[in-house]
Design an enzyme around this catalytic site. Structure first.
Site, PDB file in Angstrom:
ATOM      1  N   ASP A 159      15.480 -63.537 -51.828  1.00  0.00           N
ATOM      2  CA  ASP A 159      16.383 -62.390 -51.989  1.00  0.00           C
ATOM      3  C   ASP A 159      17.033 -62.047 -50.649  1.00  0.00           C
ATOM      4  OD1 ASP A 159      15.383 -61.987 -54.747  1.00  0.00           O
ATOM      5  OD2 ASP A 159      13.538 -61.471 -53.694  1.00  0.00           O
ATOM      6  N   HIS A 187      10.162 -58.025 -56.174  1.00  0.00           N
ATOM      7  CA  HIS A 187      11.018 -59.197 -56.414  1.00  0.00           C
ATOM      8  C   HIS A 187      11.387 -59.201 -57.894  1.00  0.00           C
ATOM      9  CE1 HIS A 187      12.697 -63.146 -56.758  1.00  0.00           C
ATOM     10  NE2 HIS A 187      11.800 -63.446 -57.666  1.00  0.00           N
TER      11      HIS A 187
HETATM   12  P1  NAX Z   1       8.017 -74.976 -63.297  1.00  0.00           P
HETATM   13  O1  NAX Z   1       7.732 -74.546 -64.677  1.00  0.00           O
HETATM   14  O2  NAX Z   1       8.980 -76.095 -63.046  1.00  0.00           O
HETATM   15  O3  NAX Z   1       6.647 -75.389 -62.576  1.00  0.00           O
HETATM   16  C1  NAX Z   1       5.502 -74.611 -62.650  1.00  0.00           C
HETATM   17  C2  NAX Z   1       4.324 -75.555 -62.536  1.00  0.00           C
HETATM   18  O4  NAX Z   1       3.152 -74.760 -62.444  1.00  0.00           O
HETATM   19  C3  NAX Z   1       4.147 -76.472 -63.734  1.00  0.00           C
HETATM   20  O5  NAX Z   1       4.042 -77.817 -63.284  1.00  0.00           O
HETATM   21  C4  NAX Z   1       2.847 -75.990 -64.371  1.00  0.00           C
HETATM   22  O6  NAX Z   1       2.104 -77.053 -64.947  1.00  0.00           O
HETATM   23  C5  NAX Z   1       2.137 -75.403 -63.166  1.00  0.00           C
HETATM   24  N1  NAX Z   1       1.094 -74.418 -63.476  1.00  0.00           N
HETATM   25  C6  NAX Z   1       1.067 -73.499 -64.479  1.00  0.00           C
HETATM   26  N2  NAX Z   1      -0.080 -72.805 -64.451  1.00  0.00           N
HETATM   27  C7  NAX Z   1      -0.799 -73.292 -63.417  1.00  0.00           C
HETATM   28  C8  NAX Z   1      -2.076 -72.983 -62.899  1.00  0.00           C
HETATM   29  N3  NAX Z   1      -2.873 -72.071 -63.479  1.00  0.00           N
HETATM   30  N4  NAX Z   1      -2.515 -73.669 -61.822  1.00  0.00           N
HETATM   31  C9  NAX Z   1      -1.751 -74.623 -61.274  1.00  0.00           C
HETATM   32  N5  NAX Z   1      -0.527 -74.961 -61.732  1.00  0.00           N
HETATM   33  C10 NAX Z   1      -0.059 -74.299 -62.789  1.00  0.00           C
HETATM   34  O7  NAX Z   1       8.452 -73.652 -62.528  1.00  0.00           O
HETATM   35  P2  NAX Z   1       9.222 -73.511 -61.126  1.00  0.00           P
HETATM   36  O8  NAX Z   1      10.674 -73.536 -61.365  1.00  0.00           O
HETATM   37  O9  NAX Z   1       8.648 -74.481 -60.167  1.00  0.00           O
HETATM   38  O10 NAX Z   1       8.859 -72.006 -60.735  1.00  0.00           O
HETATM   39  C11 NAX Z   1       7.548 -71.628 -60.403  1.00  0.00           C
HETATM   40  C12 NAX Z   1       7.431 -70.130 -60.318  1.00  0.00           C
HETATM   41  O11 NAX Z   1       8.258 -69.609 -59.287  1.00  0.00           O
HETATM   42  C13 NAX Z   1       7.853 -69.388 -61.584  1.00  0.00           C
HETATM   43  O12 NAX Z   1       6.879 -68.391 -61.848  1.00  0.00           O
HETATM   44  C14 NAX Z   1       9.144 -68.735 -61.178  1.00  0.00           C
HETATM   45  O13 NAX Z   1       9.395 -67.562 -61.926  1.00  0.00           O
HETATM   46  C15 NAX Z   1       8.888 -68.433 -59.734  1.00  0.00           C
HETATM   47  N6  NAX Z   1      10.050 -68.149 -58.894  1.00  0.00           N
HETATM   48  C16 NAX Z   1       9.922 -67.199 -57.921  1.00  0.00           C
HETATM   49  C17 NAX Z   1      10.928 -66.910 -57.035  1.00  0.00           C
HETATM   50  C18 NAX Z   1      10.753 -65.878 -55.965  1.00  0.00           C
HETATM   51  O14 NAX Z   1      11.723 -65.604 -55.270  1.00  0.00           O
HETATM   52  N7  NAX Z   1       9.590 -65.254 -55.747  1.00  0.00           N
HETATM   53  C19 NAX Z   1      12.247 -67.581 -57.141  1.00  0.00           C
HETATM   54  C20 NAX Z   1      12.195 -68.864 -57.892  1.00  0.00           C
HETATM   55  C21 NAX Z   1      11.298 -68.879 -59.096  1.00  0.00           C
HETATM   56  O15 NAX Z   1      11.972 -68.265 -60.164  1.00  0.00           O
END
Ligand code: NAX
Length: 328
Positions: A159, A187
């Site tokens: 952000d 956020h």
């Molecule tokens: P993806 O869905 O591509 O990848 C997430 C991965 O996490 C998957 O491979 C899944 O198998 C794995 N996973 C799920 N539960 C798990 C657990 N208990 N232990 C270990 N691995 C686990 O998502 P992606 O685009 O990589 O985003 C990841 C996270 O970042 C999401 O929650 C998203 O909302 C968040 N974000 C946060 C941002 C921020 O500024 N704070 C911005 C970007 C993003 O939106």
């Protein structure tokens, strides 16, 4: 030669993981002279894809990458961890209420907090990226009572970087000329990107731009809703820019903010600026020698106060909800 730093990344097989791991292994997270061991935590369904990422990491022949561990066990992933990037989270799916979302994420961040408490190195630094990032960080922190609370942070650097980029666009300045931008609060879409203390080439940004209508109806919503705009245009959520922000967050935490500048981090509130103590909220912070301090003494106008209060109010609601669910 330095001993390798153990860096744990959860959600390693996801799209942010894919944009993040190669930069960590190349030295951009901690410095070009710091060797790293990567610990990749995934759920069982994600292990095979994580193996594939590890094969590609091997194929880069990064001189700083000393080892890769892939596991679905938190105890293994966080064993001796010095830095933990908690990226994997349960996304909100259609029809899911906020309580369900918080409950599902409590099931992830509670156990991960416990595993960090039991297994991580004494100097552990945690960055939570997975949403809802502030409250997930709070859950992890409260489940790690032996770890100093200030080691748990949530990412608002994306952000922050978005706000800097929008200011550069608006004024024609280069991003390097822009300093002291602040993201306050959560956020989420309620976050408050504050330019009243920001500087553009040494001049106050709000005075230089002097356009309240742009601030209220363009700048603030553009920054706050940028994630949704990326999804609409790219067809997938921000990944490379999120990974970049995670790199920036940890690099700045470890290596310090530049003189005359600050950054934004979601950190445990000490009550500064009227943010209730214990909440994980975004503040303006300076960092030095691996520690951070909230920038004190900023004058907060009524305009800013109302927006900070709204976002902090949302954090209070989220905290109360997870407390009600017994997650903290
Ligand atoms: P993806 O869905 O591509 O990848 C997430 C991965 O996490 C998957 O491979 C899944 O198998 C794995 N996973 C799920 N539960 C798990 C657990 N208990 N232990 C270990 N691995 C686990 O998502 P992606 O685009 O990589 O985003 C990841 C996270 O970042 C999401 O929650 C998203 O909302 C968040 N974000 C946060 C941002 C921020 O500024 N704070 C911005 C970007 C993003 O939106």
């Amino acid at each position: 030669t330095r001993t390798p730093v153990n860096v744990t990344v959860t959600g390693a097989a996801g799209q942010i993981g894919y944009a993040l791991l190669f930069r960590i292994a190349s030295g951009q997270l901690l410095g070009a002279d710091v060797p790293v061991n990567l610990r990749l935590l995934e759920i069982p369904q994600g292990l095979k894809a994580a193996e594939g990422v590890a094969m590609e990491l091997d194929d880069c022949a990064f001189p700083l990458l000393r080892g890769i561990t892939i596991t679905d066990q938190a105890a293994t992933a966080f064993d001796g961890a010095n830095v933990a990037l908690l990226v994997g989270a349960r996304p909100r799916t259609a029809g899911m209420e906020r309580g369900d979302l918080l409950q599902a994420n409590g099931g992830i961040f509670g156990p991960q907090g416990k595993a960090i408490n039991e297994h991580a190195a004494d100097d552990i630094k945690v960055l939570v990226v997975g949403n809802p990032a502030n409250t997930n960080a709070l859950i992890a922190q409260r489940n790690a009572p032996d770890v100093p609370a200030e080691r748990f942070t949530a990412m608002t650097r994306l952000d922050h970087n978005r706000a800097v980029a929008q200011l550069a666009k608006k004024t024609g300045a280069t991003v390097g000329d822009i300093k002291k931008v602040t993201i306050w609060g959560n956020h989420s879409a309620t976050q408050y990107p504050d330019i009243f203390h920001a500087e553009i080439a040494g001049k106050n940004a709000a005075e230089l731009i002097n356009d309240q209508a742009w601030l209220e109806s363009d700048f603030i919503p553009t920054v706050a809703k940028r994630g949704a705009a990326i999804i609409e245009v790219r067809g997938a959520s921000s990944a490379a820019s999120a990974a970049n922000a995670a790199i920036d967050h940890v690099y700045t935490w470890v290596n310090g903010t530049a003189e005359g500048d600050w950054t934004s981090m979601g950190i445990v509130s000490d009550g500064s600026y009227g943010v209730p103590e214990g909440l994980i909220s975004s503040f303006p912070v300076t960092t030095k020698d691996g520690k951070f301090e909230i920038v004190q003494g900023l004058e907060i106008s009524d305009f800013s106060r109302a927006r900070i209060d709204a976002s902090v109010g949302e954090l209070v609601e989220e905290r109360d909800a997870v407390a009600g669910l017994g997650l903290i």
